[in-house]
Design an enzyme around this catalytic site. Structure first.
Site, PDB file in Angstrom:
ATOM      1  N   PHE A 198       2.503   1.937  -3.452  1.00 23.98           N
ATOM      2  CA  PHE A 198       1.623   2.516  -4.470  1.00 23.98           C
ATOM      3  C   PHE A 198       1.301   3.977  -4.164  1.00 23.98           C
ATOM      4  O   PHE A 198       1.137   4.781  -5.099  1.00 23.98           O
ATOM      5  CB  PHE A 198       0.341   1.690  -4.590  1.00 23.98           C
ATOM      6  CG  PHE A 198       0.452   0.592  -5.599  1.00 23.98           C
ATOM      7  CD1 PHE A 198       0.190   0.828  -6.935  1.00 23.98           C
ATOM      8  CD2 PHE A 198       0.857  -0.668  -5.222  1.00 23.98           C
ATOM      9  CE1 PHE A 198       0.303  -0.177  -7.880  1.00 23.98           C
ATOM     10  CE2 PHE A 198       0.987  -1.688  -6.153  1.00 23.98           C
ATOM     11  CZ  PHE A 198       0.707  -1.443  -7.494  1.00 23.98           C
ATOM     12  N   HIS A 199       1.215   4.342  -2.890  1.00 23.80           N
ATOM     13  CA  HIS A 199       1.040   5.756  -2.562  1.00 23.80           C
ATOM     14  C   HIS A 199       2.251   6.568  -3.035  1.00 23.80           C
ATOM     15  O   HIS A 199       2.098   7.657  -3.598  1.00 23.80           O
ATOM     16  CB  HIS A 199       0.857   5.929  -1.050  1.00 23.80           C
ATOM     17  CG  HIS A 199      -0.534   5.645  -0.573  1.00 23.80           C
ATOM     18  ND1 HIS A 199      -1.003   4.364  -0.360  1.00 23.80           N
ATOM     19  CD2 HIS A 199      -1.567   6.471  -0.274  1.00 23.80           C
ATOM     20  CE1 HIS A 199      -2.258   4.421   0.063  1.00 23.80           C
ATOM     21  NE2 HIS A 199      -2.622   5.682   0.119  1.00 23.80           N
ATOM     22  N   GLU A 200       3.439   6.028  -2.810  1.00 19.50           N
ATOM     23  CA  GLU A 200       4.646   6.724  -3.252  1.00 19.50           C
ATOM     24  C   GLU A 200       4.690   6.825  -4.774  1.00 19.50           C
ATOM     25  O   GLU A 200       5.062   7.864  -5.328  1.00 19.50           O
ATOM     26  CB  GLU A 200       5.878   5.980  -2.734  1.00 19.50           C
ATOM     27  CG  GLU A 200       7.200   6.531  -3.223  1.00 19.50           C
ATOM     28  CD  GLU A 200       7.481   7.931  -2.706  1.00 19.50           C
ATOM     29  OE1 GLU A 200       8.187   8.680  -3.411  1.00 19.50           O
ATOM     30  OE2 GLU A 200       6.993   8.279  -1.608  1.00 19.50           O
TER      31      GLU A 200
ATOM     32  N   SER B 219       0.826  -1.205   0.000  1.00 23.93           N
ATOM     33  CA  SER B 219       0.000   0.000   0.000  1.00 23.93           C
ATOM     34  C   SER B 219       0.863   1.258   0.000  1.00 23.93           C
ATOM     35  O   SER B 219       0.601   2.210  -0.758  1.00 23.93           O
ATOM     36  CB  SER B 219      -0.921  -0.023   1.222  1.00 23.93           C
ATOM     37  OG  SER B 219      -1.670   1.168   1.307  1.00 23.93           O
TER      38      SER B 219
END
Length: 450
Positions: free
Chosen positions: A391-393, A388
């Site tokens: 994917f935010h990065e 998670s």
């Protein structure tokens, strides 16, 4: 609670209230309406009982009770009134701040930071070519269904397809020098397609394994719904790619009709909250970060003051984004596609541990596969959180053309409810906004000076 026996009303030989109610119900069940005289008598008896409750001789204190705001009773009470008060206060305070800001600075809306002529070049290229990846995944499954390729080749081809889904938009965004917003939208779209294709490949792999077990007669007494082990088709894949879910299955619970008026109302709300997000960013967040120094290079107290000043507007923007996308837009899409399961999010605002708000996709395709392969629960949770955070990065770093892992670190620190809210609203998001903004501005300034 009935009145004490010593204060029982003197009914003068009349029937008790319960007898009157039973007679009325029996008459209603038989299809006969109660006589007006009976209704009047029943109302009279109820009024007399209510008057008896408030006589001076009736006891006002009958049992041991806690105050509504005591620690033992506070979570058993309804707080709707206090919530309404908080909403009224927030509207009043923020309305004053908005008026004060407009009077002092005027309207600060500009489009250059969000869109540019060069960044629009990547949209037609990316939008027209992204659908080829789901079609390629379907072709691989068709070949596997006909047993024309081996299991290992199927896995390898799916790895190549899903990796290309992420690498391709990264190359396009960096090459076309996309603006921040357009790059974020495209990267977000590519990430969704990647998650969907991973689910598509993993689910169909499991369907093939179940089908082989059924053919051999070895199902280990597992009840299997035939609707959920059907082979993929173009129609099923198309519906899945459009549906508001990341988890593939051959059939979904469906509603029977579309509420057109409801859809229009949700679209209006979506437009209003999207405009509110843009207004907060342009009118509040951009001026604050422009007038601030780099938080890791300037004065410490100044950095703390900037972060605290950013905490409220960034929190508002995130909450508006969550409401617009995860609630309004996904419900609109579900309504148009008659998609029945509308649990797109859980109560993440009450989460005390990292596993509580985890999405169905993570549970289905990361957490439980890790458990089945011998990993401990803690390691499985850590891996799920790492994916998670990665994917935010990816969705933030690629559009900003900067890889500093600030978003990754911010997500990894959100463990526990109080720590979550502290990093989410006070330290994490405002700090990331400042860090990424100054890095983006420095990169643009370096390009201008060449």
């Amino acid at each position: 609670m009935a009145p004490p026996p010593s204060l029982a009303p003197d009914r003068g030989g009349g029937e008790p209230d319960d007898a009157l109610r039973l007679r009325a119900r029996a008459a209603a069940a038989a299809g006969d309406a109660p006589a007006p005289q009976q209704q009047q008598e029943q109302r009279h008896q109820e009024q007399q009982q209510q008057l008896l409750w408030y006589r001076a001789s009736a006891p006002a204190h009958r049992r041991v009770r806690e105050s509504p705001l005591s620690s033992d009773a506070i979570f058993r009470q309804s707080h709707a009134g206090l919530l309404n008060l908080c909403i009224v206060v927030l509207v009043a305070v923020n309305s004053r701040l908005i008026i004060e800001n407009l009077m002092k600075y005027g309207l600060l809306i500009r489009a250059g930071f969000w869109f540019s002529g060069t960044s629009l070049a990547d949209w037609p290229l990316l939008i027209l070519t992204l659908p080829t990846f789901p079609l390629a995944a379907l072709m691989v499954e068709k070949l596997a269904q006909r047993k024309l390729i081996s299991k290992h080749v199927v896995i390898l081809l799916h790895i190549v397809i899903t990796t290309s889904v992420l690498v391709y938009p990264v190359v396009v965004i960096l090459k076309c020098d996309s603006a921040v917003l357009s790059g974020f939208v495209l990267m977000f779209l590519a990430s969704i397609i990647w998650l969907k294709l991973v689910s598509f490949a993993h689910t169909n792999y499991d369907i093939r394994m179940l089908s082989k077990s059924i053919e051999k007669g070895v199902t280990h007494d597992i009840s299997i719904d035939p609707e959920n082990i059907k082979w993929p088709t173009f129609k099923r894949l198309s519906y899945f790619m459009l549906a508001p879910t990341l988890c593939y299955q051959p059939s979904y619970p469906r509603t029977t009709y579309i509420r057109k008026g409801w859809v229009v109302r949700q679209l209006i709300k979506c437009l209003v909250f999207t405009g509110l997000m843009g207004f907060i960013i342009e009118q509040y967040i951009n001026p604050i970060v422009k007038n601030s120094k780099h938080p890791l290079k300037g004065n410490f107290l100044n950095a703390i003051e900037r972060v605290l000043k950013l905490s409220v507007p960034t929190l508002y923007v995130w909450l508006c984004m969550f409401y617009c996308f995860f609630h309004l837009w996904l419900n609109i899409l579900a309504e148009l596609l008659c998609f029945g399961d509308r649990e797109f999010y859980k109560d993440w605002w009450n989460a005390k541990t990292v596993e509580e708000p985890v999405h169905k996709w993570v549970i289905r395709h990361i957490y439980f596969p890790c458990i089945r392969n011998g990993f401990s629960k803690g390691v499985a949770i850590l891996i799920s959180f790492l994916v998670s955070a990665a994917f935010h990065e990816l969705c933030v770093a690629v559009p900003c053309h900067i890889f500093k892992f600030w978003a990754f670190i911010g997500i990894m620190f959100q463990v526990g409810n109080m720590i979550f809210w502290f990093f989410f609203s006070i330290l994490g998001q405002p700090m990331c906004v400042l860090l990424y903004y100054h890095d983006v501005m420095n990169r643009q300034q370096a390009q201008t000076n060449r």
